[in-house]
Design an enzyme around this catalytic site. Structure first.
Site, short mmCIF file in Angstrom:
data_model
loop_
_atom_site.label_atom_id
_atom_site.label_comp_id
_atom_site.label_asym_id
_atom_site.label_seq_id
_atom_site.Cartn_x
_atom_site.Cartn_y
_atom_site.Cartn_z
CG HIS A 379 49.13 -20.20 -17.25
ND1 HIS A 379 49.64 -21.31 -16.63
CD2 HIS A 379 49.75 -20.12 -18.44
CE1 HIS A 379 50.54 -21.88 -17.41
NE2 HIS A 379 50.63 -21.16 -18.52
CE LYS A 568 49.77 -23.81 -2.23
NZ LYS A 568 49.33 -24.40 -3.49
CE LYS A 574 49.28 -19.30 -5.46
NZ LYS A 574 49.34 -20.62 -6.11
CB THR A 676 52.98 -27.43 -10.59
OG1 THR A 676 53.48 -26.15 -10.16
CG2 THR A 676 52.41 -27.33 -11.99
CE LYS A 680 56.91 -28.05 -8.24
NZ LYS A 680 57.08 -26.61 -7.91
#
Ligand SMILES: *Cc1c(COP(=O)(O)O)cnc(C)c1O
Length: 831
Positions: A379, A568, A574, A676, A680
């Site tokens: 991952h 998130k 990020k 992910t 969405k």
């Protein structure tokens, strides 16, 4: 929409409807009886005397009656037909709530709603009573949850294995702009969906002495003296397939004191004290979920949790396998064990231990079985996230497991040396035990038959950088499986009006089972009546989020403004910091440039920071400080609003994702393995504003290029090149880029308070994730978004194109690929 459907379809639908309504009335009658009965049995009171929570529990118990027969039938079919089983091991399963998703999968949601209606009860209010099963941090745990949903939907015999944490991920409160963590006591009113199975408990052993003893016949036998035994008790949760009869199992392990523990007779004070220490220790094993996301935490208790769940899981698989009367030599043909990231990688050694020590197989045969059984998903490419344990910690805790890993490594390195003679650097790079550390990713690769990344670009980077030596050594085992999300929860469940619109537009519900058929919508992406409906539904979801914000943030946001959302985990890579710096820049423009034409925008953030992650927590504090200043500045006149939504999790996500116009996916290229959340948002019609990272690359391909998404910033190759050459200078960027300097200086000039640490992080610690470098491109991307949003027709078209091409991001597609390319399993029909 009816004009878009053929006459034949309408006639067929009419007939179906009539038939369905008779069946539907029968279903309702049965439900009503069971519901009232269940309430009486559970509470001994009339329905109208029950609290909302009691109603919730009654509805859940009623639903369980529709699940349990099929659960029994499913297990019986699997055992009788000796079907190959998949076990998905993951230290996290971020399930969220289960009532709605179970009712949808059972196909009885509408009937239950109407039954409750008859009693003047509102189904949606009962949903709210269920606590989120927050047994995960973020993407990794939510992936596992989507996967078991998809396995059951596709009739695959696939089960989950994890830990029953007594406390899930902490609850986040924002107090004076700061994150405060509150323990998540999610089990306090019980968990309606679990079944405790004490008769299926397993002993897991730690500590003690392990060694090989020579027997009289010359053979070697393992001796394991004085282990500490922990009892693992399974709590099973049924996983309901979509409109089929399949009910699989998520098995959550709870650590308890050993069976014969309660015998307190004839003990000395010292022995009593030891017993008490033992109890305290055992009860701590499954108490907390570690709240770290994407960083490796080397604490010993984590290793204990990992071995605890893996050992219990693998032992129970072998026990069940043998009980079904199957031959241990054929194990790999009948069992697939998948390990989600490295946390369960010790499964390699545990399976070897069972096969060699308990089943008395020879090493070679046990090794073949193990390798053919196990597969591993990576991952992350970030080295700081790769698990490795000090031998000095590992060996005393798991003496037998360490011996086995040592032997696996000895044999492995023999092969490596044969392949690369006189090449000790290769040996170091490929060794499972190196420089006093046990490398878990290496164990998972050596002990399995498949390694996969989670998006095309991620798999390529694994091959060329992080796992390059292993790729060279064994290229055939590397493959890609791009992540996915269950469209049942994230579209049908979270956005029911959009579900109805899609179905009535394409004239079929087949996409529920075959989400790739969402692409039939491509015929309507220029259809004005359809786009008008789509626009109304987006507005509806934005109003719902606005209502949530009104209730929880005591703030008004305008559903007619653009909703730009980043939700998130808070993490430097990020780049929530880049997002908020850009808002600061727009605010600066408003204050200094009267001609600046700002499109009214609501910036929405949500996400938890790991409790010890200082920069992430300062980022939250900055977002809230910026919100406080901007939302209260009359000069802004509502053109910008900034909202931080507390305690982001699965259930809040179900309100947030469908309400977005813009999906912020702005990680530094190469850092987000897949993502992910991006999927969405896309599936609910948001336009992606993102970097070429993770699955964003594939989202862009899916929508046919840059017309329907906005891509900006450094490419992965450029980022990796900067790291390799060390040629990036944030200091130079700061000094030469006036826009960057102006905004960054506001971190410390008192405009929003003092954020010296963020300033230092960017300017003096060289901005490890290239926020300053990408800033201009990001600002330009926002201008492009504003330009596009003003053209409503084209914006809605882009929204429709995103929905129409999101089918490939259903986890149903992902799971089909795992099943056929890694697990070699086929669907099993439960009749
Ligand atoms: C989907 C999801 C995530 C993952 O989001 P990313 O944007 O991919 O990091 C995290 N948390 C929750 C609650 C989710 O539902």
């Amino acid at each position: 929409m009816s004009g878009q459907k053929g006459v034949f379809f309408l006639a067929k639908e009419k007939k179906e409807k009539k038939q369905r309504s008779r069946e539907f009335e029968q279903l309702k009658e049965g439900l009503k009886l069971r519901f009232v009965n269940t309430a009486h049995i559970m509470w001994g009171r009339e329905l109208n005397e029950l609290t909302m929570n009691e109603i919730y529990q009654t509805v859940a118990a009623t639903a369980k009656q529709y699940i349990s027969d099929n659960w029994i039938k499913t297990n019986k079919t699997y055992a009788e037909r000796q079907e190959k089983q998949i076990y998905y091991f993951s230290i996290e399963f971020l399930m969220g709530r289960l009532l709605k998703s179970n009712l949808i999968n059972l196909g009885i949601e509408e009937a239950v709603r109407e039954v409750l209606d008859d009693f003047h009860l509102e189904l949606s209010r009962t949903y709210e009573e269920e606590p989120d099963a927050g047994l995960g941090n973020g993407g990794l745990g939510r992936l596992a949850a989507c996967f078991i949903d998809s396995m059951a939907a596709h009739r695959l015999p696939g089960h989950g294995c994890s830990i029953r944490y007594q406390y899930g991920l902490f609850e986040q409160k924002i107090i004076n702009g700061n994150q405060v963590e509150i323990p998540d006591n999610w089990l306090k009113d019980g968990f309606a969906w679990e079944y405790r199975k004490p008769d299926k408990a397993i002993d897991v052993k730690f500590n003690g002495n392990a060694y090989m003893k020579k027997m009289d016949d010359g053979s070697l036998k393992l001796v394991y003296e004085n282990p500490m035994i922990v009892m693992a008790v399974p709590y099973d949760v049924p996983i309901v397939g979509y409109h089929n009869n399949t009910v699989n199992t998520l098995r959550l392990w709870n650590a308890e004191v050993n069976r014969d523990f309660s015998d307190y007779g004839m003990l000395t004070q010292e022995q009593m004290r030891q017993k008490q220490d033992y109890r305290t220790f055992v009860e701590s094993i499954t108490r907390y979920l570690y709240p770290d996301d994407s960083t490796y935490d080397g604490r010993r208790m984590r290793l204990i949790q990992e071995y605890f769940m893996t050992s219990a899981g693998v032992q129970s698989i072998v026990r069940h396998y043998k009980k079904s009367g199957m031959d241990i030599h054929a194990f790999a043909q009948k069992v697939a064990i998948h390990i989600n990231d490295t946390h369960p990688a010790v499964a390699v050694a545990e399976l070897m231990r069972i096969l060699v020590d308990e089943e008395n197989l020879g090493w070679e045969e046990a090794w073949n079985i193990t390798r053919n059984t196990i597969a591993y998903t990576n991952h992350t490419i970030m080295p700081e996230a790769l698990e490795k344990w000090p031998v000095d910690m590992f060996r005393p805790l798991l003496p037998r497991i360490y011996m086995i890993i040592d032997e696996i490594n000895r044999r492995h390195l023999e092969e490596v040396r044969a392949r690369y003679p006189h090449h000790e650097e290769k040996v170091h790079a490929l060794s499972i035990i190196q420089d006093g550390m046990v490398h878990m990713a290496r164990l998972a690769i050596v002990g399995g038959h498949s390694v996969n990344g989670v998006a095309a670009i991620h798999t390529e980077i694994l091959k060329t950088t992080t796992l390059h030596d292993f790729y060279e050594y064994n290229p055939k085992m590397f493959n890609n499986k791009t992540n996915g999300i269950t469209h049942r929860r994230w579209l049908m469940g979270a956005n029911p009006e959009l579900d109805v619109l899609i179905t009535s537009t394409i004239g079929s519900r087949r996409w529920h089972r075959h989400p790739e058929q969402l692409d039939l919508l491509n015929d309507y992406v220029e259809d004005k009546p359809f786009l008008a409906e789509l626009g109304k539904i987006k507005h509806l979801r934005k109003e719902a989020l606005a209502a949530y914000i009104r209730e929880h943030n005591h703030m008004e946001v305008d559903p007619d403004s653009l909703f730009d959302i980043q939700v998130k985990r808070i993490h430097s890579y990020k780049r929530q910091l880049m997002n908020v710096l850009h808002i600061m820049y727009q605010y600066h423009r408003i204050r200094t440039d009267r001609s600046f034409d700002m499109l009214p925008t609501t910036y929405i953030f949500g996400g938890k920071a790991a409790p010890g992650y200082y920069i992430a927590k300062e980022t939250i504090r900055l977002i809230n400080a910026v919100a406080d200043r901007i939302n209260n500045d009359p000069l802004v006149k509502g053109r910008i609003k900034v909202v931080f939504i507390e305690n982001f999790g699965v259930s809040i996500g179900e309100i947030v994702y469908p309400a977005a116009d813009v999906s912020e996916q702005i990680s530094t290229a190469s850092k987000e393995a897949s993502g992910t959340g991006n999927m969405k948002f896309m599936m609910n019609g948001a336009i992606t504003l993102g970097t070429l990272d993770g699955a964003n690359v594939e989202i862009r391909d899916a929508v046919g290029g840059d017309e329907h998404c906005v891509i900006f910033g450094l490419k992965a190759e450029e980022v990796l090149n900067y790291y390799a050459t060390g040629t990036y200078s944030a200091w130079a960027e700061y000094n030469t880029n006036e826009r960057v300097r102006t905004v960054v200086n506001q971190l410390t000039d008192g405009t929003f308070g003092n954020f010296q640490s963020l300033f230092d992080y960017l300017v003096h610690a060289n901005d490890e994730f290239f926020i300053l470098k990408d800033f201009d491109a990001y600002a330009a991307a926002h201008e492009e978004i504003m330009r596009r949003y003003r053209d409503r027709y084209h914006w809605l078209k882009s929204s429709a194109v995103n929905i129409a091409n999101s089918g490939r991001f259903s986890s149903d597609r992902t799971i089909d690929e795992y099943a056929s390319e890694i697990w070699q399993v086929k669907p099993v029909v439960i009749s």
